[in-house]
Design an enzyme around this catalytic site. Sequence first.
Site, PDB file in Angstrom:
ATOM      1  CE  LYS A  39      -3.826  -2.473   2.026  1.00  0.00           C
ATOM      2  NZ  LYS A  39      -4.510  -2.980   3.210  1.00  0.00           N
ATOM      3  CD  GLN A  53      -3.420  -4.918   6.099  1.00  0.00           C
ATOM      4  OE1 GLN A  53      -3.267  -3.913   5.428  1.00  0.00           O
ATOM      5  NE2 GLN A  53      -4.081  -5.967   5.652  1.00  0.00           N
ATOM      6  CG  ASP A  66      -9.904  -0.846   4.129  1.00  0.00           C
ATOM      7  OD1 ASP A  66      -9.473  -1.005   2.975  1.00  0.00           O
ATOM      8  OD2 ASP A  66      -9.300  -1.219   5.154  1.00  0.00           O
TER       9      ASP A  66
END
Length: 287
Positions: free
Chosen positions: A53, A97, A120
Amino acid sequence: MSAKIIDGKEISAFIKQQAAGRAAACAAAERAPCLAVILVGDDPASQVYVRNKHRACEACGITSLQFALPADTAQAELLALIDRLNNDAGVDGILCQLPLPSHLNEDAVTDAIAPEKDVDGFHPVNVGKMLAGKDCFLPCTPAGVIEMLKYEKIPIAGKHAVVIGRSNIVGKPAAALLLRENATVTVCHSRTADLKETVKTADIVVAAVGRPCFVTADMLKPGCAVIDVGINRLADGALAGDVDFAAAKEIAGAITPVPGGVGPMTIAMLMMNTVKSAEARLGMRKG
Ligand code: NDP
């Protein structure tokens, strides 16, 4: 005739190029978009995802802030960091995460991220808005699935789409997004009777099961589009999807490979969500 192989690397590069162009416009107007990524603990797979990322952010001209917290971080400490980032006007996207160490409550962490920074697309507010067809951050992997179909000009409206898998991060949102695109959607799962017969009627098959070779060629309608979300590590270390690719490509009209299919799309959509968030914050929203 062999299927068209849908190239996730090409499509994700196209999306990232668009994101980079819009990120540059943000930077020229005021500041670059900014994504804050929180990693708790030292899970090797999570470390790879976070590194990827970060690299994608660099390639797109997005500022990437990384917070690596020790595995024994207390819930309150993590929530305090999220709160600080929620209130930081220079941060456009926040992601934590997953999975988190077992003493931490993932739902509470997801809920703590401000919906307008939830790039997300996992916050219940964004999930609800997605279902209601409202403007929101769409979850990256299912949004990537739709983007691939559109890029390849594969018709969705009026078609029968069968999604195999009903997880909150892939199957359910993929079904919701296909419905939003006016497909007629069937969702299969471990309790589905006649799964094989159902898949056989699909114009679009989305496989999100997590089992190698789950979808075999004899389950497919000739000419259908097959989007393989699965990522499975085989005994020899190789990666495989949920679909028997070699045989399926002889029946399908279009198919995604693994690796190089849906995988690269997820990060590309995350970059695009971060840019959209920055545009909204900087008053230059394009939609
Ligand atoms: P989950 O394990 O959360 O969900 C799997 C789903 O498959 C469940 O709904 C389950 O049904 C269903 N299933 C399992 N066995 C069967 C069966 N025998 N028959 C029918 N349905 C079955 O997985 P995820 O959704 O998180 O991920 C799915 C795959 O996608 C994994 O390989 C994962 O690694 C990959 N993935 C890839 C991403 C990418 O970027 N490309 C991102 C996220 C995931 P039930 O609900 O009844 O148990």
